[in-house]
Structures are given as C-alpha cells and as structure tokens.
Design a protein around this motif. Structure first.
Motif, mmCIF file in Angstrom:
data_model
loop_
_atom_site.group_PDB
_atom_site.id
_atom_site.type_symbol
_atom_site.label_atom_id
_atom_site.label_comp_id
_atom_site.label_asym_id
_atom_site.label_seq_id
_atom_site.Cartn_x
_atom_site.Cartn_y
_atom_site.Cartn_z
ATOM 1 N N THR B 59 -23.399 -17.539 23.312
ATOM 2 C CA THR B 59 -22.694 -16.354 22.792
ATOM 3 C C THR B 59 -22.034 -16.637 21.448
ATOM 4 O O THR B 59 -21.493 -15.735 20.837
ATOM 5 N N GLU B 79 -28.147 -13.001 13.925
ATOM 6 C CA GLU B 79 -28.705 -11.714 14.342
ATOM 7 C C GLU B 79 -27.659 -10.994 15.201
ATOM 8 O O GLU B 79 -27.115 -11.571 16.141
ATOM 9 N N PRO B 80 -27.331 -9.747 14.887
ATOM 10 C CA PRO B 80 -26.361 -9.049 15.741
ATOM 11 C C PRO B 80 -26.964 -8.672 17.097
ATOM 12 O O PRO B 80 -27.527 -7.610 17.266
ATOM 13 N N VAL B 81 -26.854 -9.611 18.041
ATOM 14 C CA VAL B 81 -27.369 -9.376 19.383
ATOM 15 C C VAL B 81 -26.238 -8.814 20.235
ATOM 16 O O VAL B 81 -25.108 -9.288 20.171
ATOM 17 N N VAL B 83 -24.159 -8.558 23.358
ATOM 18 C CA VAL B 83 -23.901 -9.468 24.469
ATOM 19 C C VAL B 83 -22.906 -8.845 25.434
ATOM 20 O O VAL B 83 -21.920 -8.239 25.026
ATOM 21 N N MET B 85 -20.486 -9.787 28.894
ATOM 22 C CA MET B 85 -19.968 -10.952 29.624
ATOM 23 C C MET B 85 -19.178 -10.509 30.839
ATOM 24 O O MET B 85 -18.464 -9.517 30.793
ATOM 25 N N LEU B 104 -14.904 0.205 27.056
ATOM 26 C CA LEU B 104 -14.358 -0.631 25.973
ATOM 27 C C LEU B 104 -15.417 -1.173 24.998
ATOM 28 O O LEU B 104 -15.245 -1.066 23.786
ATOM 29 N N PRO B 105 -16.534 -1.740 25.497
ATOM 30 C CA PRO B 105 -17.534 -2.249 24.545
ATOM 31 C C PRO B 105 -18.078 -1.173 23.602
ATOM 32 O O PRO B 105 -18.390 -1.460 22.449
ATOM 33 N N LYS B 107 -16.457 1.038 22.278
ATOM 34 C CA LYS B 107 -15.467 1.240 21.229
ATOM 35 C C LYS B 107 -15.587 0.166 20.149
ATOM 36 O O LYS B 107 -15.111 0.328 19.040
ATOM 37 N N ILE B 108 -16.215 -0.967 20.518
ATOM 38 C CA ILE B 108 -16.234 -2.131 19.638
ATOM 39 C C ILE B 108 -17.604 -2.322 18.961
ATOM 40 O O ILE B 108 -17.687 -2.628 17.781
ATOM 41 N N VAL B 109 -18.668 -2.167 19.773
ATOM 42 C CA VAL B 109 -19.988 -2.607 19.324
ATOM 43 C C VAL B 109 -20.704 -1.513 18.543
ATOM 44 O O VAL B 109 -20.774 -0.374 18.979
ATOM 45 N N ARG B 113 -19.739 2.264 18.164
ATOM 46 C CA ARG B 113 -18.344 2.417 17.734
ATOM 47 C C ARG B 113 -18.165 3.542 16.724
ATOM 48 O O ARG B 113 -17.145 4.196 16.717
ATOM 49 N N ARG B 160 -18.711 -2.961 32.770
ATOM 50 C CA ARG B 160 -18.249 -3.175 31.402
ATOM 51 C C ARG B 160 -19.203 -4.101 30.653
ATOM 52 O O ARG B 160 -19.429 -3.941 29.460
ATOM 53 N N HIS B 164 -23.046 -1.235 27.180
ATOM 54 C CA HIS B 164 -23.591 -1.120 25.833
ATOM 55 C C HIS B 164 -25.025 -1.643 25.758
ATOM 56 O O HIS B 164 -25.495 -2.025 24.690
#
Lengths: 257, 276
Positions: B59, B79-81, B83, B85, B104-105, B107-109, B113, B160, B164
């Motif tokens: 990761t 590379e934007p993979v 992930v 967890m 939540l993801p 909101k971030i990824v 996002r 969670r 995404h």
C-alpha cells in the motif's frame, strides 16, 4: 423524567442551603458587615446599586467575550499546529509552558505600556489566560489519533489536510469543548485582573473602588455578578457541547437527531 | 487463475530492515511475490513474521529498504491505484453514522471526491446502502458505531474498504477478534463480495482454516527474518462452503500448512542471533 426533576430539586436545595447557612452563621456569630456581609445584604446592595453596576457588568462581559473569542482562535490555531507537526510540538510546547507559567498580573503592566490603560489590555489578558488550555487540549486530541485510522486514510491517498478535517479535528472536538469550559472562567479571571490593575471601567475596577472605600457588600456584589456570568457562560457552552459532540457521550438523542 | 505472467502486485527482492548500524533488525528478508489481477492471496505465519509488513509495503505506507514493489505495472505510489483496507480493529469514526463511515473513502478518493457534495444524498447514499445490505446490515445506516456489536462493526468496516471499488483490497486479520460463528458468516460474505467485485485481495491471518477457505493461494511465512517459505494453491471450487472445510482434502491442506509453520519455527527457536 421524574428522577431528573428530583435531582435538579436536590442540587437547587443544596445551593440555596449554602447561602442560608452563610446567612445563619453571620447572624449567629455577629460577623461584621466589613468582614463578611450576609447574602441578604449583598442582594440588597445589588438591587439598590444595580444602575451603577450594570454598565460595569456589560463592560466586563464584552471584554471577556472578545478576549475569549480571540483566545479560541489563537488557541485552536496553535493547537492544530502543535498537534500535527513534530517540529512545532518540540519547539512550541516548552515555549507554551514557559509562557503560561508567567503570572498574568505581571503581564498587564506591559500591555498597558504598549496599548495604554483601558479595554485593550483587559482583552489581551483574557485572551492569553483562556488560550493555554485550548492549545493543550486541541493538540492532545490531534496527537492521539489512532495510527490504524491514519493508515486507512493514507492508503486512500488522503492529504494531510484531508486527515486533519475528516479525522483529526472531529476527534479533537471533545477535548476542545472540555477546554472551553475551563477557559471561559479563566477569561473572566484575566479580564478582572486587568480591570483591577489598569482600567476605569468593569467589575474589576468597581470592586477596586468599592474595597478602597470599605464598601464590602458592593465588593461581594461584584463577585456575585462575576460568578453568575461565569456560570451562565459555562452553561451555554455545556449545551453547545451536548449538541456538537453527543457522540462522545453516547447520547441517544444525538443519534436520533 | 493466478495470472503470474502478468502480475498486478509484484515484490522483487524486497527487504526491510529497521534501525541503523549494528542495531538493525531485519523485518523482512529477501522476498519475491507475484499476485495476479483479481487473485485472492492469504499470508499466514507466526506473529512477527512480517505479514503486515508486506501489506504496508504494497500500500506504500512504508518503503522497502531494498528491492522493488510494483503495483499495476509501476513502482508503488506512481500509479494511483484505489486501495481498500480493513483491520482487526474496525476503526469506525464515532461521530459519523455507519452510512457516513462507509462513505468516507468516497469523500477522499478521486474521481468520487469531486462528486461527493453533489451525490452524497443520492447515488453514493444508495451505493452505501446496497453494500450494507449485502453484508446483512440493511437498516443500520443511520445507527452510530457505539450502537452496533463488534461483528456488525467489522461488516461495516468491510463495506468501507470496498465502497470505492478498490483494485486492491488489504485485509489485516479483519476477523481476528470475532467469535467462531460470526467469523464463519463473514467468511461467506467476504467470498461473496470478492466473487461479485473481483478486487485483488491480500489477506493477513493466522487462522489456517480461514486462509484455506477464502484464498486461491496461501503463502506461508517464517519469522526473523520474515520470508515466504511456501506458496500453496487451494484448488477448491467456488463458492466454497463451511462444510468443505471438514472434508479430508481441506483438512490435509490445513495440516500441511500447520506443519510448514511449525517446522519453520523449529530451527528458528534455536537461533537467538539475527543473521546480518
């Protein structure tokens, strides 16, 4: 609901009982008014002198709130800085502790020197007194974020700002509100200290003048006003706290709302 | 099935050491591992053998001391993979409802996002609810973490990790703290999720039955320094059932894995010094 009412009734009874006991002791032991006035005398003074006390009360409340507001802003800023950066933590903490160890009474003359007597030194004193607990608590809240949670966020390629706004700051909220309740009373202390030393308005100044003319009931009336203001603001922040961080107290009405 | 010719994740002569000078501790000896796209690989072994270290290397949470980690054909991080967890501890955010925790993801990824504000009450919300329903948490979206049991939180934690649509799913003993029945139920759910979404999964566990039930490949590791000593393929048809884990073929597999771990530990116990 009944249990809550009973608890409220009990605590009210204890508080009223305290003042009755005070009154009783003063009467029984013939305590002179100049040493310790009776609560009834204090209330009478408060009532009779209300027009004179009121502007001072407004002044003190205004000064305290402005100082407290500035204290929150700077406190949160410094807390976030110290809590999220290792370097800032190492540099900032010793400085902060050293600074907060200085008696604030000693700082007031410096403020007066810089800004002149009046409202500004009082606002600044309230600010620096209320700031310290906020900084420490916000920093602690941020620094104790679970490492696994941070891993989850980092694996999502969250930026530092993402982690701060989504995890760090909400997590620090209970700490922040706990510090607000301490800070708001400290802000009053700061204001009154500055008013006592260098101001011609405010409850601190009123008490100074009253004590120099041996008007002890008026001094106590001033103390009572301060106590009531302090309790009032404390209560306001408790209500806000319950609304915002009900999750930390596992309140069911928070969950439903 | 394994796709070793075109690996999605590849560890090439990777080592990891902690500390400096004479105090270096080798957490991971030279390790080579290839994982095909959409494969399900389990890492088993005694504690301290570097299972979680491999997860963190893949990761990009930690950097290898030497060697290369490739994900999606490029060095990790390049590379934007996407992930996902999940850990033994569900680490739900207590101030958010279960649904908001699961979202939540998003909101971030990226690319989610950018759309989060617009879609959080519509498309994303439905997406979270659908996922919660799949793990048996329908109707619990509005609850808060403290109102749910440990098993339920772990289900939410899986949601969670998957919301995404991650290409890579990292599971670090996610069922470790659960009771036997909840665990077996979640194995079935996990298998179901994997079969419908086909992310590349790396599962760390010390439960051999869990590894055999869920994974296509089980890598046995040994400690000090951590390294992969055996790579077993599990050739059981899917969907697998709990009943299968009691059949002779499966039992002999877990026994073989067990022996590998025990024999890997035996010479290790005699050694006190870490080889340089």
């Amino acid at each position: 609901m009944k249990a809550i009412n009973r608890r409220r009734l009990q605590s009210a009874a204890v508080i009223i009982g305290f003042f009755l006991l005070w009154e009783l002791i003063c009467v029984v032991f013939h305590v002179k008014e100049i040493v310790l006035p009776r609560p009834s005398q204090i209330l009478t003074t408060l009532w009779l002198q209300a027009p004179a006390i009121w502007p001072h009360t407004v002044q003190t409340l205004y000064t305290t709130l402005v100082g407290f507001g500035l204290g929150i802003l700077t406190g949160v800023f410094l807390g976030v800085l110290i809590g999220s950066s290792r370097l800032a933590y190492d540099v900032g903490y010793p400085l902060l502790i050293g600074f907060s160890s200085i008696p604030k009474v000693a700082v007031v003359p410096i403020f007066v020197l810089w800004f002149g007597a009046g409202t500004v030194p009082a606002v600044l004193t309230a600010m620096i007194m209320s700031m310290f607990p906020i900084v420490v608590n916000v920093a602690t809240g941020l620094a104790t974020t679970e490492p696994e949670l941070e891993d989850v966020m980092k694996a999502l390629r969250a930026t530092k700002l993402d982690i701060l706004t989504n995890v760090g700051l909400p997590r620090a909220m209970p700490y922040f509100f706990a510090s607000l309740k301490v800070s708001v009373t400290l802000a009053f202390v700061g204001t009154v200290i500055a008013e006592t030393v260098a101001s011609n308005r405010g409850i601190g100044n009123l008490m100074m003048i009253a004590s120099s003319s041996f008007d002890v009931p008026l001094v106590f009336a001033g103390l009572l006003v301060l106590a009531v203001l302090g309790v009032g603001l404390y209560a306001i922040f408790s209500v806000i706290e319950g609304r915002v961080i009900g999750w930390a107290k596992r309140k069911d009405d928070f969950a439903l709302g | 099935m394994t796709g070793e010719n075109d690996p999605f994740v590849q560890l090439q002569q990777v080592t990891l050491t902690y500390g400096q000078g004479e105090k270096t501790v080798a957490a991971l000896g030279e390790t080579n591992l290839k994982i095909g796209k959409g494969d399900f690989v389990a890492l088993v072994g005694p504690s301290g053998c570097g299972k979680s270290t491999i997860l963190k290397l893949v990761t990009g949470l930690i950097t290898a001391s030497s060697g290369w980690v490739f994900v999606a054909g490029r060095e990790v991080g390049a590379e934007p993979v996407r992930v996902g967890m999940a850990f033994q501890n569900p680490t739900m955010l207590p101030w958010l409802s279960i649904r908001d925790n699961v979202m939540l993801p998003l909101k971030i990824v990226p690319p989610f996002r950018q759309q989060f504000r617009a879609k959080r009450k519509t498309e994303f919300r439905d997406r979270a609810d659908a996922l919660l329903k799949q793990v048996g948490l329908a109707g619990f979206g509005d609850k808060f973490p403290w109102q749910l049991s440990g098993g339920m939180l772990q289900r939410a934690s899986l949601c969670r990790a998957l919301i995404h649509d991650p290409q890579l799913l990292m599971l670090d003993e996610p069922f470790g703290a659960l009771d036997q029945f909840t665990r077996e139920e979640l194995w079935a759910i996990m298998q179901d999720l994997w079969m419908t979404r086909r992310p590349t999964v790396l599962l760390v566990t010390h439960d051999l039955k869990e590894a055999g039930y869920l994974a296509n490949r089980v890598c046995v590791m040994r400690a000090r320094p951590g390294r992969i000593v055996e790579d077993c393929h599990v050739d059981l048809p899917r969907p697998r059932t709990i009943e299968m884990t009691y059949e002779p073929g499966f039992v002999s597999l877990t026994q073989r894995l067990r022996e590998l771990i025990v024999s890997a530990r035996a010479p290790d116990a005699a050694k006190t010094e870490v080889p340089a």
